[in-house]
Design a protein around this motif. Structure first.
Motif, PDB file in Angstrom:
ATOM      1  N   PRO A 108       0.845  -1.207   0.000  1.00  0.00           N
ATOM      2  CA  PRO A 108       0.000   0.000   0.000  1.00  0.00           C
ATOM      3  C   PRO A 108       0.881   1.259   0.000  1.00  0.00           C
ATOM      4  N   TYR A 109       0.569   2.190  -0.886  1.00  0.00           N
ATOM      5  CA  TYR A 109       1.411   3.376  -1.029  1.00  0.00           C
ATOM      6  C   TYR A 109       1.496   4.191   0.263  1.00  0.00           C
ATOM      7  N   ASN A 110       0.417   4.180   1.048  1.00  0.00           N
ATOM      8  CA  ASN A 110       0.401   5.030   2.245  1.00  0.00           C
ATOM      9  C   ASN A 110       1.296   4.512   3.363  1.00  0.00           C
ATOM     10  N   ILE A 111       1.744   3.251   3.283  1.00  0.00           N
ATOM     11  CA  ILE A 111       2.638   2.726   4.325  1.00  0.00           C
ATOM     12  C   ILE A 111       3.876   2.059   3.736  1.00  0.00           C
ATOM     13  N   SER A 112       4.157   2.294   2.456  1.00  0.00           N
ATOM     14  CA  SER A 112       5.215   1.534   1.785  1.00  0.00           C
ATOM     15  C   SER A 112       6.590   1.728   2.429  1.00  0.00           C
ATOM     16  N   THR A 113       6.959   2.962   2.785  1.00  0.00           N
ATOM     17  CA  THR A 113       8.295   3.181   3.348  1.00  0.00           C
ATOM     18  C   THR A 113       8.446   2.554   4.730  1.00  0.00           C
ATOM     19  N   PRO A 114       7.529   2.810   5.691  1.00  0.00           N
ATOM     20  CA  PRO A 114       7.686   2.121   6.985  1.00  0.00           C
ATOM     21  C   PRO A 114       7.614   0.600   6.858  1.00  0.00           C
ATOM     22  N   LEU A 115       6.836   0.096   5.906  1.00  0.00           N
ATOM     23  CA  LEU A 115       6.759  -1.353   5.717  1.00  0.00           C
ATOM     24  C   LEU A 115       8.078  -1.906   5.188  1.00  0.00           C
ATOM     25  N   LEU A 116       8.730  -1.178   4.292  1.00  0.00           N
ATOM     26  CA  LEU A 116      10.048  -1.606   3.810  1.00  0.00           C
ATOM     27  C   LEU A 116      11.061  -1.649   4.953  1.00  0.00           C
ATOM     28  N   PHE A 117      11.033  -0.653   5.835  1.00  0.00           N
ATOM     29  CA  PHE A 117      11.951  -0.655   6.975  1.00  0.00           C
ATOM     30  C   PHE A 117      11.658  -1.835   7.895  1.00  0.00           C
ATOM     31  N   HIS A 118      10.385  -2.179   8.060  1.00  0.00           N
ATOM     32  CA  HIS A 118      10.026  -3.338   8.882  1.00  0.00           C
ATOM     33  C   HIS A 118      10.548  -4.625   8.247  1.00  0.00           C
ATOM     34  N   ILE A 129      13.113 -10.488  -2.376  1.00  0.00           N
ATOM     35  CA  ILE A 129      11.922  -9.713  -2.026  1.00  0.00           C
ATOM     36  C   ILE A 129      11.450  -9.024  -3.299  1.00  0.00           C
ATOM     37  N   HIS A 130      10.234  -9.306  -3.724  1.00  0.00           N
ATOM     38  CA  HIS A 130       9.667  -8.679  -4.923  1.00  0.00           C
ATOM     39  C   HIS A 130       8.471  -7.838  -4.509  1.00  0.00           C
ATOM     40  N   VAL A 131       8.502  -6.546  -4.834  1.00  0.00           N
ATOM     41  CA  VAL A 131       7.431  -5.650  -4.391  1.00  0.00           C
ATOM     42  C   VAL A 131       6.991  -4.695  -5.492  1.00  0.00           C
ATOM     43  N   MET A 132       5.679  -4.440  -5.512  1.00  0.00           N
ATOM     44  CA  MET A 132       5.110  -3.374  -6.326  1.00  0.00           C
ATOM     45  C   MET A 132       4.985  -2.148  -5.440  1.00  0.00           C
ATOM     46  N   LEU A 133       5.463  -1.032  -5.957  1.00  0.00           N
ATOM     47  CA  LEU A 133       5.486   0.208  -5.186  1.00  0.00           C
ATOM     48  C   LEU A 133       5.210   1.388  -6.104  1.00  0.00           C
ATOM     49  N   GLU A 136       7.912   6.454  -7.710  1.00  0.00           N
ATOM     50  CA  GLU A 136       8.791   7.427  -7.043  1.00  0.00           C
ATOM     51  C   GLU A 136       9.564   6.775  -5.902  1.00  0.00           C
ATOM     52  N   VAL A 137       8.952   5.827  -5.205  1.00  0.00           N
ATOM     53  CA  VAL A 137       9.631   5.127  -4.109  1.00  0.00           C
ATOM     54  C   VAL A 137      10.739   4.229  -4.668  1.00  0.00           C
ATOM     55  N   VAL A 138      10.453   3.540  -5.770  1.00  0.00           N
ATOM     56  CA  VAL A 138      11.467   2.690  -6.381  1.00  0.00           C
ATOM     57  C   VAL A 138      12.640   3.529  -6.898  1.00  0.00           C
ATOM     58  N   PRO A 178      -4.673   4.092  -9.522  1.00  0.00           N
ATOM     59  CA  PRO A 178      -4.047   5.106  -8.676  1.00  0.00           C
ATOM     60  C   PRO A 178      -3.681   6.346  -9.492  1.00  0.00           C
ATOM     61  N   LYS A 179      -3.379   7.428  -8.811  1.00  0.00           N
ATOM     62  CA  LYS A 179      -3.037   8.675  -9.494  1.00  0.00           C
ATOM     63  C   LYS A 179      -1.570   8.724  -9.909  1.00  0.00           C
ATOM     64  N   VAL A 180      -0.820   7.687  -9.554  1.00  0.00           N
ATOM     65  CA  VAL A 180       0.615   7.661  -9.854  1.00  0.00           C
ATOM     66  C   VAL A 180       0.970   6.361 -10.571  1.00  0.00           C
ATOM     67  N   GLU A 181       2.136   6.370 -11.203  1.00  0.00           N
ATOM     68  CA  GLU A 181       2.638   5.165 -11.856  1.00  0.00           C
ATOM     69  C   GLU A 181       3.314   4.279 -10.817  1.00  0.00           C
ATOM     70  N   SER A 182       3.323   2.994 -11.078  1.00  0.00           N
ATOM     71  CA  SER A 182       3.942   2.037 -10.163  1.00  0.00           C
ATOM     72  C   SER A 182       5.177   1.411 -10.819  1.00  0.00           C
ATOM     73  N   ALA A 183       5.921   0.661 -10.005  1.00  0.00           N
ATOM     74  CA  ALA A 183       7.068  -0.085 -10.530  1.00  0.00           C
ATOM     75  C   ALA A 183       7.219  -1.366  -9.725  1.00  0.00           C
ATOM     76  N   PHE A 184       7.830  -2.356 -10.351  1.00  0.00           N
ATOM     77  CA  PHE A 184       8.068  -3.645  -9.707  1.00  0.00           C
ATOM     78  C   PHE A 184       9.564  -3.772  -9.459  1.00  0.00           C
ATOM     79  N   ALA A 185       9.932  -4.085  -8.228  1.00  0.00           N
ATOM     80  CA  ALA A 185      11.349  -4.096  -7.846  1.00  0.00           C
ATOM     81  C   ALA A 185      11.730  -5.414  -7.188  1.00  0.00           C
ATOM     82  N   ARG A 186      12.994  -5.763  -7.348  1.00  0.00           N
ATOM     83  CA  ARG A 186      13.553  -6.950  -6.687  1.00  0.00           C
ATOM     84  C   ARG A 186      14.655  -6.527  -5.719  1.00  0.00           C
ATOM     85  N   LEU A 187      14.570  -7.009  -4.489  1.00  0.00           N
ATOM     86  CA  LEU A 187      15.605  -6.796  -3.480  1.00  0.00           C
ATOM     87  C   LEU A 187      16.207  -8.151  -3.150  1.00  0.00           C
ATOM     88  N   THR A 188      17.517  -8.261  -3.313  1.00  0.00           N
ATOM     89  CA  THR A 188      18.212  -9.505  -3.000  1.00  0.00           C
ATOM     90  C   THR A 188      19.145  -9.263  -1.819  1.00  0.00           C
TER      91      THR A 188
END
Length: 260
Positions: A108-118, A129-133, A136-138, A178-188
């Protein structure tokens, strides 16, 4: 079965574009030996193909109605459904073995940054870790020093993971769009993180202070942790701003603080 409508309070935007779903699943390449954890399964767009391909699948869903709907799907026999907030979820209750889990999620865009830190607190448990965000966050996650999007999140991730932006996802792939574009990212997660678990609190505190006042020179931004002389002794110019430092330089500052 009719699935529930999205709820604004949970920041829900459900993926429905089958071409994008296929592209996401292909990029993750789930196998029968994999144990996946999915955050925010929603209406099950990724959940169904993951449940069919992976050996085990735990899903974390805060919306009780959606969790109920998922549990009644004909393909749900493999699912272990956790009805809770992913922000507080202890991933080590699923597995404590390093590298034993794979994570996927439409965060969820409204909690994406704190969730990533968690999630970072448990990075050692995940093979990837594969996430849609939000795009701008990616962009922040993959930024380079000196870029205006380079910040605390960038450095915190880089010390623990290799981060890749895989592809963009247009708003039309979701309902509601959503009002913004998304992206799919991989964290290894790195086999050898640049920061040890015991060093992480000091490292993260330096990042919090350095980027919390990013217009200030480093000597002023982190003066509660290190003096200008100590920063200089670590081989770093105390007159520069945090946004020009590499992750390795932040590691040096952490070691300086721990040895002060």
């Amino acid at each position: 079965m009719t699935m529930r409508a999205p709820r604004k309070r949970f920041g829900q935007n459900f993926l429905h574009d089958q071409n994008i779903i296929n592209k996401i699943v292909t990029s993750m390449n789930p196998a029968a030996s994999d144990h996946f954890v999915e955050i925010g399964p929603g209406q099950g767009a990724m959940t169904q193909p993951l449940s069919e391909a992976a050996g085990k699948l735990d899903v974390i869903e805060i919306d009780e109605d959606l969790a109920d709907d998922l549990s009644h799907q004909p393909w749900a026999s493999k699912l272990a459904i956790h009805r809770c907030d992913a922000l507080n979820f202890p991933f080590d209750t699923i597995s404590s073995r390093p590298g034993s889990l794979r994570l996927a999620g439409n965060l969820p865009y409204n909690i994406s940054t704190p969730l990533l830190f968690h999630i970072l607190d448990y990075h050692h448990l995940f093979r990837d870790i594969h996430v849609m965000l939000q795009k701008e966050v990616v962009q922040r996650m993959t930024a380079q020093p000196g870029n205006k999007t380079y910040g605390r999140l960038t450095v915190a991730l880089a010390a623990r993971c290799h981060v890749e932006s895989l592809f963009s996802i247009g708003a039309g792939a979701f309902k509601p769009a959503p009002k913004v574009e998304s992206a799919f990212a991989r964290l290894t997660p790195l086999e050898q993180p640049l920061i040890a678990k015991s060093e992480a609190p000091v490292f993260d505190d330096i990042l919090r202070q350095a980027f919390g006042q990013r217009r200030k020179q480093l000597r002023n931004a982190i003066k509660e942790i290190l003096t200008a002389e100590q920063i200089r002794a670590a081989g770093i110019d105390p007159m520069v701003r945090a946004e020009v430092l590499s992750v390795e330089q932040f590691v040096k500052l952490t070691h300086a603080a721990l040895n002060a």
